[in-house]
Design a protein around this motif. Structure first.
Motif, PDB file in Angstrom:
ATOM      1  N   VAL A 373      70.220  40.532  17.054  1.00  0.00           N
ATOM      2  CA  VAL A 373      70.928  39.444  17.727  1.00  0.00           C
ATOM      3  C   VAL A 373      72.157  39.087  16.905  1.00  0.00           C
ATOM      4  N   GLN A 374      73.258  38.770  17.591  1.00  0.00           N
ATOM      5  CA  GLN A 374      74.378  38.111  16.938  1.00  0.00           C
ATOM      6  C   GLN A 374      74.193  36.617  17.118  1.00  0.00           C
ATOM      7  N   TYR A 375      74.228  35.882  16.022  1.00  0.00           N
ATOM      8  CA  TYR A 375      74.056  34.434  16.068  1.00  0.00           C
ATOM      9  C   TYR A 375      75.398  33.729  15.929  1.00  0.00           C
ATOM     10  N   ALA A 376      75.434  32.470  16.357  1.00  0.00           N
ATOM     11  CA  ALA A 376      76.647  31.656  16.270  1.00  0.00           C
ATOM     12  C   ALA A 376      76.274  30.240  15.898  1.00  0.00           C
ATOM     13  N   ASN A 377      77.289  29.474  15.547  1.00  0.00           N
ATOM     14  CA  ASN A 377      77.190  28.067  15.163  1.00  0.00           C
ATOM     15  C   ASN A 377      76.608  27.917  13.754  1.00  0.00           C
ATOM     16  N   PHE A 378      77.508  27.927  12.784  1.00  0.00           N
ATOM     17  CA  PHE A 378      77.138  27.851  11.375  1.00  0.00           C
ATOM     18  C   PHE A 378      77.903  26.713  10.702  1.00  0.00           C
ATOM     19  N   SER A 379      77.193  25.692  10.274  1.00  0.00           N
ATOM     20  CA  SER A 379      77.825  24.624   9.487  1.00  0.00           C
ATOM     21  C   SER A 379      77.554  24.919   8.015  1.00  0.00           C
ATOM     22  N   GLY A 380      78.301  25.873   7.475  1.00  0.00           N
ATOM     23  CA  GLY A 380      77.975  26.436   6.168  1.00  0.00           C
ATOM     24  C   GLY A 380      77.782  25.414   5.069  1.00  0.00           C
ATOM     25  N   TRP A 381      78.628  24.401   4.999  1.00  0.00           N
ATOM     26  CA  TRP A 381      78.558  23.387   3.941  1.00  0.00           C
ATOM     27  C   TRP A 381      77.211  22.689   3.926  1.00  0.00           C
TER      28      TRP A 381
END
Length: 816
Positions: A373-381
């Motif tokens: 799967v390709q995932y999305a929505n990353f709030s890295g901080w």
């Protein structure tokens, strides 16, 4: 007799929890007090979030809340297909709200898309559970929603004698849109279209006031369509079947009234028994053809809300049962299971059933050969601190897919690892370089099935070769466009100086050293000794912004000028003459920091705590400062809303601090403090999440804390100990090779008031160490806690009991 009855009830509760842990989830927890979660239907990491969009609670605000819903709201304007769990700013997504109505459509919904055609509701008529959501609206329509991964199902039950109509508010994404298209096919009862949007945090500055994704949808109704109409801006067009037009984002980043487009469908009047109009809808971020393929793959024409809801609950129970708990109070079981539920929602599925997705370059790509799967929505901080570790702990393959997704995004964005990515948009929100600890975290916790060597090479290049974005002030302070803002100064001065591109130079320096340490840790695992030692040395640059004479109570991190001097601290507001008034440094200052103060950031060296304590003058002085940090002058806990001199355990800069007592040989204080926090600021009520959940980060903190340990050190898999909240916890997991690697935690005396460790066995061997080595995560094992009401001040206090700290003199190889 009472003891026997209590024991019997505990057995019943434990069995119910193991068979149906979803019954302990309350999706309404966190829907007020800034938690910003949504209560609607979604799958674990699902692409669809079928959830209510409420009208603003405060008429002066443009939104109800970033999650689209606020518990205090009294009206709903539609049920959107997308959202993101627990985010901040003004949110975004909230795409294609679908609203059942019984009124005639006699004016354009775009005249006031926040409120027009909304309906009242009460919480007595609302029920939310994992995978489904139901509510009876004030207009009499009963709404039932359920979600599969890429499609949702709904039943709208219209009351007797009332006209049955449905609005498709295509343009009305939560913070607006720049384009929208809607087409109605009455012969098949199909509505299809698209909306182009973005604008996450766009009201803050112009950098994100743009569109960067297009969502396509296909919605199929099971009832004959007897009426159609469309609108564009404020113009209605009855008996038409197509419309176009977005809302725009407005000069201040919020859409203005009078713009937008959509369609409505009528199904006649409901008979005496009422009328059920069923809907199946799927989305794609690639094309309408892919949305239709997603719909056909995950549902058939006769698929019902009830079937989709049952499948979703089964999927949620499978995931929630990965951590089985026994014991605890009813409230504690609800809080824990709900936190786990929230932590397992993000990142979201982004690739379609055929493996296609739209990349950061806005081109169509296909998932990598080793990727599911390709995932999305990353709030890295946010999520590098513990959420990625939790996800990978439970499923190393999923962790690998997440890491590959991040690498794919970087490749498509010319090598930039953006801090906060929303779908196919790099939004640059927050500060530092969280991609490095994110990738290192995943690898440390067993996610190895991705191109780790390519990821390391890219991260090293990004940390050593400044780009034009790194040199730019565009988007600063909140949305600096570079991955490493001020990198040229970093390489020259070994800190981010005042005046460089940054949100807060001191905070950026502290975030960057964790990134450097994480690159070192990843390089060591991949056999790159040169990079390991180079970046371990760079990780010690935090010392360059330490001012030992900053305040009477000791040294602090501060902004520093490029010439090495310490700048004058300024107030946030201008004085009467319009000039910034100078101010003497105090630990309460936020100058140089991000969502925090100097007092809150003084602890942010999680990989070399011993080195930090030495800078403070030793453990004894560090403990005295910790005591003042967590407690007020009367000795009462000061862990949220207690001012800038105290901890804010509702936000990321403070969340790793409770475990610092372990490093200072006073672990009983960590045990007590963490339990205090769990018992007070995590609750079963709508305000039960302290602050933004931040895509599951805060919930992952709660899950780890309740299990009795925490991944304190970025890029590493050691676990620092508190104490477990439950009498038994079983983590069901496998190694990257697929072998069982369960972790079982026994704490028969665990209760609300027994936070203290009397003794501990790891794999049946007594230990007084206050941390678990990486090998425990890699292989699994058992922990046996003997807990008590009174602190055991001899446990964890001997030399060598404290968790490891890393510096060039104590390299990672020495800590195995």
């Amino acid at each position: 007799m009472k003891r026997l009855l209590s024991a019997a009830l505990l057995v019943i509760a434990t069995c119910a929890l193991a068979q149906d842990p979803a019954s302990y989830v309350n999706p309404l927890i966190g829907t007020t007090n800034g938690g910003n979660v949504f209560p609607g239907a979604t799958m674990p990491f699902g692409m669809i979030q079928f959830s209510p969009e409420a009208t603003p609670v405060n008429t002066k605000r443009m939104i109800a809340a970033p999650g689209g819903y606020e518990y205090r709201a009294t009206r709903i304007r539609g049920f959107s297909l997308t959202n993101v769990e627990g985010w901040g700013c003004a949110g975004a997504s909230g795409d294609v709200p679908i609203m059942p109505i019984t009124d005639p459509v006699d004016s354009s919904p775009s005249k006031d898309f926040r409120n027009a055609y909304s309906a009242a509701f009460t919480h007595d008529d609302e029920h939310a559970t994992p995978g489904s959501y139901r509510v009876k609206l004030g207009n009499g329509v009963e709404v039932s929603l359920a979600a599969a991964t890429r499609m949702g199902a709904a039943t709208f039950h219209f009351p007797e004698g009332k006209p049955a109509r449905v609005l498709i508010r295509t343009s009305d994404s939560e913070v607006g849109s720049t384009a929208a298209q809607t087409r109605v096919d009455t012969a098949t009862g199909t509505v299809s279209g698209s909306v182009t949007s973005g604008n996450f945090c766009g009201y803050i500055g112009t950098e994100n006031r743009r569109s960067y994704y297009t969502l396509y949808f296909v919605a199929v109704f099971d009832h004959p369509v007897t009426e159609t109409g469309t609108w564009h801006d404020e113009s209605l067009s009855p008996n038409t079947k197509s419309s176009e037009g977005g809302t725009g984002f407005g000069p201040k980043g919020f859409p203005e009234a009078g713009h937008g487009s959509g369609a409505w469908l009528g199904f006649g009047n409901a008979p005496a028994s009422g009328l059920d109009v069923r809907l199946r809808v799927a989305i794609s971020y690639v094309s309408k053809a892919n949305a239709r393929a997603n719909l056909e793959s995950e549902s058939k024409s006769a698929t019902t809300y009830e079937q989709v809801a049952a499948n979703a609950r089964k999927a949620w129970n499978n995931r929630l049962n990965q951590i089985e708990i026994e014991g605890g109070t009813e409230a504690q079981r609800i809080v824990f299971t709900t936190a786990l539920y929230h932590a397992l929602q993000t990142p979201t599925t982004y690739s379609d059933i055929n493996g296609e997705y739209t990349g950061m370059d806005l081109k169509t790509h296909k998932i990598a050969a080793n990727q599911s799967v390709q995932y999305a929505n990353f709030s890295g901080w946010d999520i590098y601190r513990s959420q990625f570790q939790l996800l990978t702990l439970l499923d190393p393959k999923q962790g690998s897919d997440i890491a590959q997704s991040l690498l794919n995004q970087s490749v498509q964005d010319n090598g930039r690892w953006d801090r906060w990515t929303h779908l196919s948009g790099a939004t640059h929100v927050m500060n530092g370089d969280p991609a490095a600890p994110a990738i290192a975290d995943i690898y440390a916790f067993g996610g190895h099935a991705f191109d780790a060597k390519a990821a390391l090479a890219s991260l090293v290049e990004a940390a050593t070769v400044p780009t034009k974005e790194d040199l730019s002030h565009d988007g600063c302070p909140v949305e600096c466009v570079g991955q490493r803002p001020g990198l040229d100064q970093w390489l020259k001065l070994h800190y981010i100086p005042y005046g460089a591109p940054a949100w807060g130079p001191a905070a950026d320096t502290l975030e960057d050293v964790s990134a450097e340490f994480s690159i070192s840790a990843l390089a060591e695992r991949l056999g790159d000794k040169k990079t390991q030692h180079e970046f371990l040395t760079r990780a010690q640059y935090w010392k360059n912004i330490w001012n030992p004479d900053a305040a009477p109570d000791g040294g602090y991190f501060m902004n520093r000028n490029a010439d090495g001097s310490w700048p004058t601290i300024h107030q946030d507001d201008d004085d009467e003459d319009g000039k910034v008034a100078p101010q003497k440094f105090t630990p309460a200052t936020g100058a140089g920091f991000v969502e925090g103060s100097a007092a809150q950031y003084v602890w942010m060296v999680p990989f070399n705590v011993e080195g930090l304590f030495q800078q403070m003058g030793g453990r004894e002085k560090a403990v005295a400062r910790l005591d003042k940090f967590f407690y007020d002058e009367k000795g009462a806990p000061a862990v949220t809303k207690s001012g800038p001199l105290h901890a804010e355990l509702d936000n990321e800069p403070s969340i790793e601090t409770p475990w610092l007592y372990d490093f200072a040989a006073q672990p009983w204080k960590t045990q007590q403090l963490v339990r205090q926090v769990l018992n007070t600021i995590w609750k079963t009520t709508p305000d039960g999440i302290p602050g933004n959940d931040d895509l599951g980060e805060m919930s992952s903190w709660s899950v780890f804390a309740s299990m009795g340990f925490y991944p304190e050190i970025p890029g590493r898999a050691e676990l620092v100990l508190g104490s477990p909240l439950f009498t038994k916890i079983t983590i069901h997991r496998k190694t990257p090779e697929g072998a069982p690697a369960n972790i079982t935690i026994h704490a028969p005396k665990a209760s609300t008031n027994t936070p203290y460790i009397q003794s501990l066995k790891v794999n049946n061997q007594p230990t007084t160490k206050t941390w678990l080595p990486e090998s425990f995560i890699q292989k699994g094992g058992t922990l046996d806690f003997d807990l008590t009401y009174q602190p055991n001040k001899s446990f964890g206090t001997s030399k060598g009991d404290e968790p490891p700290s890393f510096s060039p003199a104590a390299s990672p190889e020495a800590q195995k």
